[in-house]
Write a protein that holds these residues in place. Structure first.
Motif, PDB file in Angstrom:
ATOM      1  N   PRO A   4       0.837  -1.198   0.000  1.00 39.91           N
ATOM      2  CA  PRO A   4       0.000   0.000   0.000  1.00 39.91           C
ATOM      3  C   PRO A   4       0.876   1.254   0.000  1.00 39.91           C
ATOM      4  O   PRO A   4       2.045   1.209   0.411  1.00 39.91           O
ATOM      5  CB  PRO A   4      -0.802  -0.116   1.294  1.00 39.91           C
ATOM      6  CG  PRO A   4      -0.105  -1.119   2.127  1.00 39.91           C
ATOM      7  CD  PRO A   4       0.721  -1.971   1.227  1.00 39.91           C
ATOM      8  N   THR A   5       0.298   2.352  -0.458  1.00 38.55           N
ATOM      9  CA  THR A   5       1.037   3.609  -0.551  1.00 38.55           C
ATOM     10  C   THR A   5       0.241   4.722   0.108  1.00 38.55           C
ATOM     11  O   THR A   5      -0.952   4.869  -0.129  1.00 38.55           O
ATOM     12  CB  THR A   5       1.305   3.963  -2.025  1.00 38.55           C
ATOM     13  OG1 THR A   5       2.002   2.874  -2.642  1.00 38.55           O
ATOM     14  CG2 THR A   5       2.142   5.218  -2.147  1.00 38.55           C
ATOM     15  N   PHE A   6       0.935   5.505   0.925  1.00 39.84           N
ATOM     16  CA  PHE A   6       0.369   6.697   1.568  1.00 39.84           C
ATOM     17  C   PHE A   6       1.049   7.892   0.915  1.00 39.84           C
ATOM     18  O   PHE A   6       2.270   8.010   0.944  1.00 39.84           O
ATOM     19  CB  PHE A   6       0.651   6.660   3.075  1.00 39.84           C
ATOM     20  CG  PHE A   6       0.031   7.796   3.845  1.00 39.84           C
ATOM     21  CD1 PHE A   6      -1.303   7.749   4.222  1.00 39.84           C
ATOM     22  CD2 PHE A   6       0.783   8.900   4.201  1.00 39.84           C
ATOM     23  CE1 PHE A   6      -1.887   8.790   4.937  1.00 39.84           C
ATOM     24  CE2 PHE A   6       0.218   9.943   4.919  1.00 39.84           C
ATOM     25  CZ  PHE A   6      -1.121   9.883   5.293  1.00 39.84           C
ATOM     26  N   VAL A   7       0.264   8.772   0.308  1.00 39.29           N
ATOM     27  CA  VAL A   7       0.792   9.885  -0.480  1.00 39.29           C
ATOM     28  C   VAL A   7       0.475  11.200   0.233  1.00 39.29           C
ATOM     29  O   VAL A   7      -0.657  11.427   0.655  1.00 39.29           O
ATOM     30  CB  VAL A   7       0.157   9.882  -1.889  1.00 39.29           C
ATOM     31  CG1 VAL A   7       0.736  11.003  -2.742  1.00 39.29           C
ATOM     32  CG2 VAL A   7       0.350   8.539  -2.569  1.00 39.29           C
ATOM     33  N   TYR A   8       1.495  12.058   0.363  1.00 43.70           N
ATOM     34  CA  TYR A   8       1.332  13.350   1.026  1.00 43.70           C
ATOM     35  C   TYR A   8       1.994  14.443   0.197  1.00 43.70           C
ATOM     36  O   TYR A   8       2.665  14.155  -0.802  1.00 43.70           O
ATOM     37  CB  TYR A   8       1.921  13.303   2.447  1.00 43.70           C
ATOM     38  CG  TYR A   8       3.425  13.182   2.471  1.00 43.70           C
ATOM     39  CD1 TYR A   8       4.239  14.307   2.588  1.00 43.70           C
ATOM     40  CD2 TYR A   8       4.049  11.946   2.365  1.00 43.70           C
ATOM     41  CE1 TYR A   8       5.623  14.202   2.591  1.00 43.70           C
ATOM     42  CE2 TYR A   8       5.429  11.829   2.376  1.00 43.70           C
ATOM     43  CZ  TYR A   8       6.203  12.962   2.481  1.00 43.70           C
ATOM     44  OH  TYR A   8       7.576  12.851   2.481  1.00 43.70           O
ATOM     45  N   VAL A  33       5.151   8.351   0.653  1.00 41.12           N
ATOM     46  CA  VAL A  33       5.865   9.055  -0.413  1.00 41.12           C
ATOM     47  C   VAL A  33       5.187  10.390  -0.725  1.00 41.12           C
ATOM     48  O   VAL A  33       3.962  10.482  -0.736  1.00 41.12           O
ATOM     49  CB  VAL A  33       5.938   8.159  -1.682  1.00 41.12           C
ATOM     50  CG1 VAL A  33       4.575   7.824  -2.217  1.00 41.12           C
ATOM     51  CG2 VAL A  33       6.782   8.774  -2.764  1.00 41.12           C
ATOM     52  N   PRO A  34       5.997  11.436  -0.971  1.00 40.77           N
ATOM     53  CA  PRO A  34       5.409  12.700  -1.425  1.00 40.77           C
ATOM     54  C   PRO A  34       4.833  12.515  -2.834  1.00 40.77           C
ATOM     55  O   PRO A  34       5.417  11.818  -3.656  1.00 40.77           O
ATOM     56  CB  PRO A  34       6.584  13.675  -1.441  1.00 40.77           C
ATOM     57  CG  PRO A  34       7.813  12.899  -1.206  1.00 40.77           C
ATOM     58  CD  PRO A  34       7.444  11.511  -0.834  1.00 40.77           C
ATOM     59  N   TRP A  35       3.710  13.151  -3.087  1.00 38.60           N
ATOM     60  CA  TRP A  35       3.079  12.966  -4.394  1.00 38.60           C
ATOM     61  C   TRP A  35       3.961  13.462  -5.527  1.00 38.60           C
ATOM     62  O   TRP A  35       3.885  12.966  -6.648  1.00 38.60           O
ATOM     63  CB  TRP A  35       1.687  13.587  -4.441  1.00 38.60           C
ATOM     64  CG  TRP A  35       1.601  15.086  -4.458  1.00 38.60           C
ATOM     65  CD1 TRP A  35       1.370  15.906  -3.393  1.00 38.60           C
ATOM     66  CD2 TRP A  35       1.697  15.941  -5.590  1.00 38.60           C
ATOM     67  NE1 TRP A  35       1.331  17.210  -3.789  1.00 38.60           N
ATOM     68  CE2 TRP A  35       1.523  17.268  -5.140  1.00 38.60           C
ATOM     69  CE3 TRP A  35       1.915  15.729  -6.950  1.00 38.60           C
ATOM     70  CZ2 TRP A  35       1.562  18.361  -5.996  1.00 38.60           C
ATOM     71  CZ3 TRP A  35       1.965  16.820  -7.817  1.00 38.60           C
ATOM     72  CH2 TRP A  35       1.782  18.122  -7.333  1.00 38.60           C
ATOM     73  N   LEU A  40       1.882   8.960 -10.086  1.00 35.79           N
ATOM     74  CA  LEU A  40       0.461   9.195  -9.862  1.00 35.79           C
ATOM     75  C   LEU A  40      -0.417   8.402 -10.816  1.00 35.79           C
ATOM     76  O   LEU A  40      -1.486   7.924 -10.422  1.00 35.79           O
ATOM     77  CB  LEU A  40       0.143  10.690  -9.955  1.00 35.79           C
ATOM     78  CG  LEU A  40       0.794  11.576  -8.890  1.00 35.79           C
ATOM     79  CD1 LEU A  40       0.361  13.028  -9.071  1.00 35.79           C
ATOM     80  CD2 LEU A  40       0.491  11.094  -7.486  1.00 35.79           C
ATOM     81  N   ASP A  41       0.016   8.233 -12.051  1.00 36.96           N
ATOM     82  CA  ASP A  41      -0.771   7.448 -13.003  1.00 36.96           C
ATOM     83  C   ASP A  41      -0.929   6.016 -12.510  1.00 36.96           C
ATOM     84  O   ASP A  41      -2.020   5.455 -12.538  1.00 36.96           O
ATOM     85  CB  ASP A  41      -0.125   7.455 -14.387  1.00 36.96           C
ATOM     86  CG  ASP A  41      -0.244   8.798 -15.088  1.00 36.96           C
ATOM     87  OD1 ASP A  41      -1.176   9.566 -14.753  1.00 36.96           O
ATOM     88  OD2 ASP A  41       0.589   9.080 -15.968  1.00 36.96           O
TER      89      ASP A  41
END
Length: 135
Positions: A4-8, A33-35, A40-41
């Motif tokens: 899973p990925t948490f994006v900020y 990870v920073p966006w 993003l795609d």
């Protein structure tokens, strides 16, 4: 996706401070990870979505934002953090979590660790959160 990925928002000092706290204190199998450095795609997200909120993208493709993303991140950690994440999912807590999250996002440049760079441009804040007199 294998984890899973948490994006900020990596351009925000407050958000980065929170992400560093996650890295130090909240053991999780998620990639944080920073966006601006994320694919993003591949995650099925847009820059506009990531400017608006943090995101959780599960290995099953589920995407949730804001406090729901934070609840998922906590739920993927150790028992104490999982309990906090479960509490954040409770309907009365969740009902309050979204307005609180929006207030924090709107005022993140004023919070500890925040800088003027954390402040979204006025037009963006108005678009995302509406015009209010409490800025």
């Amino acid at each position: 996706m294998d984890q899973p990925t948490f994006v900020y928002d990596g351009d925000c000092a407050f958000c980065t401070t929170c992400a560093e706290f996650i890295g130090r204190r909240i053991p999780t199998g998620a990639r944080v990870v920073p966006w601006q450095f994320a694919d993003l795609d591949a995650l099925g997200l847009t820059a506009a979505q990531c400017e608006e909120a943090v995101w959780w993208v599960g290995t099953d493709g589920v995407r949730v934002a804001g406090p729901d993303a934070i609840a998922r991140l906590l739920g993927a950690s150790r028992p104490g953090w999982r309990l906090l994440g479960a509490g954040l999912r409770l309907p009365p807590v969740r009902l309050l979590a979204w307005p609180t999250y929006r207030w924090v996002a709107r005022n993140r440049h004023r919070l500890p660790g925040g800088t003027a760079a954390c402040s979204l441009p006025q037009a963006t804040r108005d678009r995302l959160y509406g015009t209010t007199g409490d800025r």
